[in-house]
Design a protein around this motif. Sequence first.
Motif, PDB file in Angstrom:
ATOM      1  N   ALA A  43     -15.443 -19.223  14.357  1.00  0.00           N
ATOM      2  CA  ALA A  43     -14.005 -19.398  14.140  1.00  0.00           C
ATOM      3  C   ALA A  43     -13.462 -18.093  13.580  1.00  0.00           C
ATOM      4  N   VAL A  44     -12.348 -17.634  14.123  1.00  0.00           N
ATOM      5  CA  VAL A  44     -11.782 -16.332  13.751  1.00  0.00           C
ATOM      6  C   VAL A  44     -10.405 -16.513  13.126  1.00  0.00           C
ATOM      7  N   ASP A  45     -10.123 -15.710  12.120  1.00  0.00           N
ATOM      8  CA  ASP A  45      -8.797 -15.686  11.511  1.00  0.00           C
ATOM      9  C   ASP A  45      -8.726 -14.460  10.606  1.00  0.00           C
ATOM     10  N   CYS A  46      -7.533 -14.200  10.084  1.00  0.00           N
ATOM     11  CA  CYS A  46      -7.326 -13.077   9.176  1.00  0.00           C
ATOM     12  C   CYS A  46      -6.829 -13.586   7.832  1.00  0.00           C
ATOM     13  N   ASP A  74      -2.411 -10.359  13.259  1.00  0.00           N
ATOM     14  CA  ASP A  74      -3.783 -10.831  13.439  1.00  0.00           C
ATOM     15  C   ASP A  74      -4.287 -10.611  14.858  1.00  0.00           C
ATOM     16  N   SER A  75      -3.447 -10.934  15.832  1.00  0.00           N
ATOM     17  CA  SER A  75      -3.864 -10.838  17.226  1.00  0.00           C
ATOM     18  C   SER A  75      -4.115  -9.393  17.643  1.00  0.00           C
ATOM     19  N   ARG A  76      -3.352  -8.475  17.091  1.00  0.00           N
ATOM     20  CA  ARG A  76      -3.568  -7.067  17.423  1.00  0.00           C
ATOM     21  C   ARG A  76      -4.898  -6.569  16.848  1.00  0.00           C
ATOM     22  N   ILE A  77      -5.224  -7.032  15.647  1.00  0.00           N
ATOM     23  CA  ILE A  77      -6.516  -6.674  15.055  1.00  0.00           C
ATOM     24  C   ILE A  77      -7.651  -7.202  15.917  1.00  0.00           C
ATOM     25  N   GLY A 130     -20.253 -18.894  24.904  1.00  0.00           N
ATOM     26  CA  GLY A 130     -19.575 -19.754  23.953  1.00  0.00           C
ATOM     27  C   GLY A 130     -18.164 -19.265  23.713  1.00  0.00           C
ATOM     28  N   VAL A 131     -17.429 -20.002  22.876  1.00  0.00           N
ATOM     29  CA  VAL A 131     -16.025 -19.671  22.600  1.00  0.00           C
ATOM     30  C   VAL A 131     -15.803 -19.574  21.105  1.00  0.00           C
ATOM     31  N   LEU A 132     -14.759 -18.825  20.753  1.00  0.00           N
ATOM     32  CA  LEU A 132     -14.256 -18.790  19.382  1.00  0.00           C
ATOM     33  C   LEU A 132     -13.065 -19.726  19.265  1.00  0.00           C
ATOM     34  N   LEU A 133     -12.791 -20.151  18.052  1.00  0.00           N
ATOM     35  CA  LEU A 133     -11.599 -20.945  17.764  1.00  0.00           C
ATOM     36  C   LEU A 133     -10.666 -20.119  16.896  1.00  0.00           C
ATOM     37  N   GLY A 134      -9.385 -20.094  17.252  1.00  0.00           N
ATOM     38  CA  GLY A 134      -8.381 -19.361  16.481  1.00  0.00           C
ATOM     39  C   GLY A 134      -7.110 -20.158  16.359  1.00  0.00           C
ATOM     40  N   ASP A 135      -6.231 -19.765  15.429  1.00  0.00           N
ATOM     41  CA  ASP A 135      -4.983 -20.501  15.225  1.00  0.00           C
ATOM     42  C   ASP A 135      -3.923 -20.078  16.236  1.00  0.00           C
ATOM     43  N   ARG A 136      -2.696 -20.539  16.035  1.00  0.00           N
ATOM     44  CA  ARG A 136      -1.615 -20.288  16.994  1.00  0.00           C
ATOM     45  C   ARG A 136      -1.169 -18.833  17.012  1.00  0.00           C
ATOM     46  N   GLY A 137      -1.647 -18.041  16.087  1.00  0.00           N
ATOM     47  CA  GLY A 137      -1.284 -16.643  16.095  1.00  0.00           C
ATOM     48  C   GLY A 137      -1.973 -15.850  17.190  1.00  0.00           C
ATOM     49  N   TYR A 138      -2.973 -16.436  17.829  1.00  0.00           N
ATOM     50  CA  TYR A 138      -3.699 -15.770  18.911  1.00  0.00           C
ATOM     51  C   TYR A 138      -3.284 -16.353  20.252  1.00  0.00           C
ATOM     52  N   GLY A 139      -3.368 -15.528  21.285  1.00  0.00           N
ATOM     53  CA  GLY A 139      -3.152 -16.027  22.627  1.00  0.00           C
ATOM     54  C   GLY A 139      -4.404 -16.721  23.134  1.00  0.00           C
ATOM     55  N   CYS A 140      -4.229 -17.845  23.816  1.00  0.00           N
ATOM     56  CA  CYS A 140      -5.368 -18.594  24.343  1.00  0.00           C
ATOM     57  C   CYS A 140      -6.073 -17.780  25.418  1.00  0.00           C
ATOM     58  N   GLN A 141      -7.377 -17.606  25.277  1.00  0.00           N
ATOM     59  CA  GLN A 141      -8.200 -16.828  26.193  1.00  0.00           C
ATOM     60  C   GLN A 141      -9.385 -17.680  26.646  1.00  0.00           C
ATOM     61  N   PRO A 142     -10.075 -17.296  27.710  1.00  0.00           N
ATOM     62  CA  PRO A 142     -11.265 -18.061  28.117  1.00  0.00           C
ATOM     63  C   PRO A 142     -12.353 -18.086  27.055  1.00  0.00           C
ATOM     64  N   ASN A 179       1.705 -18.040  11.217  1.00  0.00           N
ATOM     65  CA  ASN A 179       1.614 -16.770  11.927  1.00  0.00           C
ATOM     66  C   ASN A 179       1.992 -16.946  13.393  1.00  0.00           C
ATOM     67  N   PRO A 180       3.156 -16.472  13.851  1.00  0.00           N
ATOM     68  CA  PRO A 180       3.541 -16.653  15.259  1.00  0.00           C
ATOM     69  C   PRO A 180       2.765 -15.707  16.172  1.00  0.00           C
ATOM     70  N   ALA A 181       2.541 -16.157  17.399  1.00  0.00           N
ATOM     71  CA  ALA A 181       1.801 -15.347  18.369  1.00  0.00           C
ATOM     72  C   ALA A 181       2.676 -14.210  18.890  1.00  0.00           C
ATOM     73  N   ILE A 182       2.039 -13.093  19.199  1.00  0.00           N
ATOM     74  CA  ILE A 182       2.773 -11.965  19.788  1.00  0.00           C
ATOM     75  C   ILE A 182       2.292 -11.681  21.210  1.00  0.00           C
ATOM     76  N   PHE A 183       1.135 -12.242  21.597  1.00  0.00           N
ATOM     77  CA  PHE A 183       0.636 -12.077  22.951  1.00  0.00           C
ATOM     78  C   PHE A 183       0.651 -13.437  23.651  1.00  0.00           C
ATOM     79  N   PRO A 184       1.036 -13.502  24.918  1.00  0.00           N
ATOM     80  CA  PRO A 184       1.084 -14.784  25.628  1.00  0.00           C
ATOM     81  C   PRO A 184      -0.316 -15.309  25.929  1.00  0.00           C
ATOM     82  N   ASP A 185      -0.372 -16.635  26.203  1.00  0.00           N
ATOM     83  CA  ASP A 185      -1.641 -17.242  26.592  1.00  0.00           C
ATOM     84  C   ASP A 185      -2.077 -16.737  27.960  1.00  0.00           C
ATOM     85  N   ASP A 186      -3.384 -16.635  28.134  1.00  0.00           N
ATOM     86  CA  ASP A 186      -3.946 -16.292  29.435  1.00  0.00           C
ATOM     87  C   ASP A 186      -4.042 -17.566  30.272  1.00  0.00           C
ATOM     88  N   ASP A 187      -3.720 -17.474  31.548  1.00  0.00           N
ATOM     89  CA  ASP A 187      -3.741 -18.664  32.418  1.00  0.00           C
ATOM     90  C   ASP A 187      -5.130 -19.289  32.478  1.00  0.00           C
TER      91      ASP A 187
END
Length: 341
Positions: A152-155, A205-208, A225-237, A318-326
Amino acid sequence: MACPFLRDVVDEEALVLRRAFRRERVFRDRLDPLAFPDDHLYERYRFSADGIRYLCRLLGPRIKHRTARSHALSVEQMVCVALRFFASGAFLYSVGDAEQLNKATICRTIRSVCLAIKPLADVFISFPGHRRLCDIKEEFYRIAGFPNVIGAVDCTHIRIKAPSGAHEADFVNRKSFHSINVQMVCNADCVISNVVAKWPGSVHDSRIFRASEIYQCLSQGEFSGVLLGDRGYGCQPFLLTPFTDPQEAQQAYNHAHTRARVEMTFGLLKARFHCLHKLRVSPVRACDITVACAVLHNVACLRKERAPRVPPAMDWDNPAIFPDDDSGRLLRDQYVLNYFS
């Protein structure tokens, strides 16, 4: 009679008078810090006697004085001085009064111990962890019911005093105080598996995360495997985030996602080492102290040292600054369909 305060005095009476005014050096008897019960040691140093001895064996070759000249501090005393500062976060003179040392000695000792701990980060902080990958995934599934999670990742923001120089404004965060923004990845046991402590508080956070080595490794498929992050990150595979407006099955997904978050580790880390609530040092030294505390936290977790009470975590919104990946959204929908419907 010659003046006794001149540099070169020949008169015998002046020499006698100078000796009378001279302040004799007094070496205080310093108590053995390990001569107390574990409860006493834990309250002051956050480690038991065995834990402190382990740290002394670990750090001794790096911090031991070559001679005992001027009653140099022993390894045990140096380690306990640093641990008391990390645990209390008090002013240096307060730590010095408690350890019967002057402020300058406390400052030098803390710096020496920090620099000795810093190279050990590669040993005690390892991604995805010190256990097998399947064991890490099973532990996350046990506590949260979330499959295939490796971290799980966060700042978190470490408050610092206002730095001098042209870049002072870079360290002002969204809450309008000076800080460094520290990224951490942890596992289900609250053991830190990755730490990035070098960014000013104004950096998102997302830029870091996008600039980190972990992002490069995961995007290239080096870990299963996958990491878990809050809404400040864009959803990635490889990084799954919660839904903003969840439906029924998505609410179950969000609930499991919340139980596996990293805020518990932040609370435990800052409860164990109160200095991380505010560091009155420069940004560079604040980063070194943060990494040192992360290493000591992992040592305490791995050695099963007593854990402090954890206060409620603070929501930074923390609001996201990068959009989610499809492809990330598709993978998240598959998780909901396969495991939470």
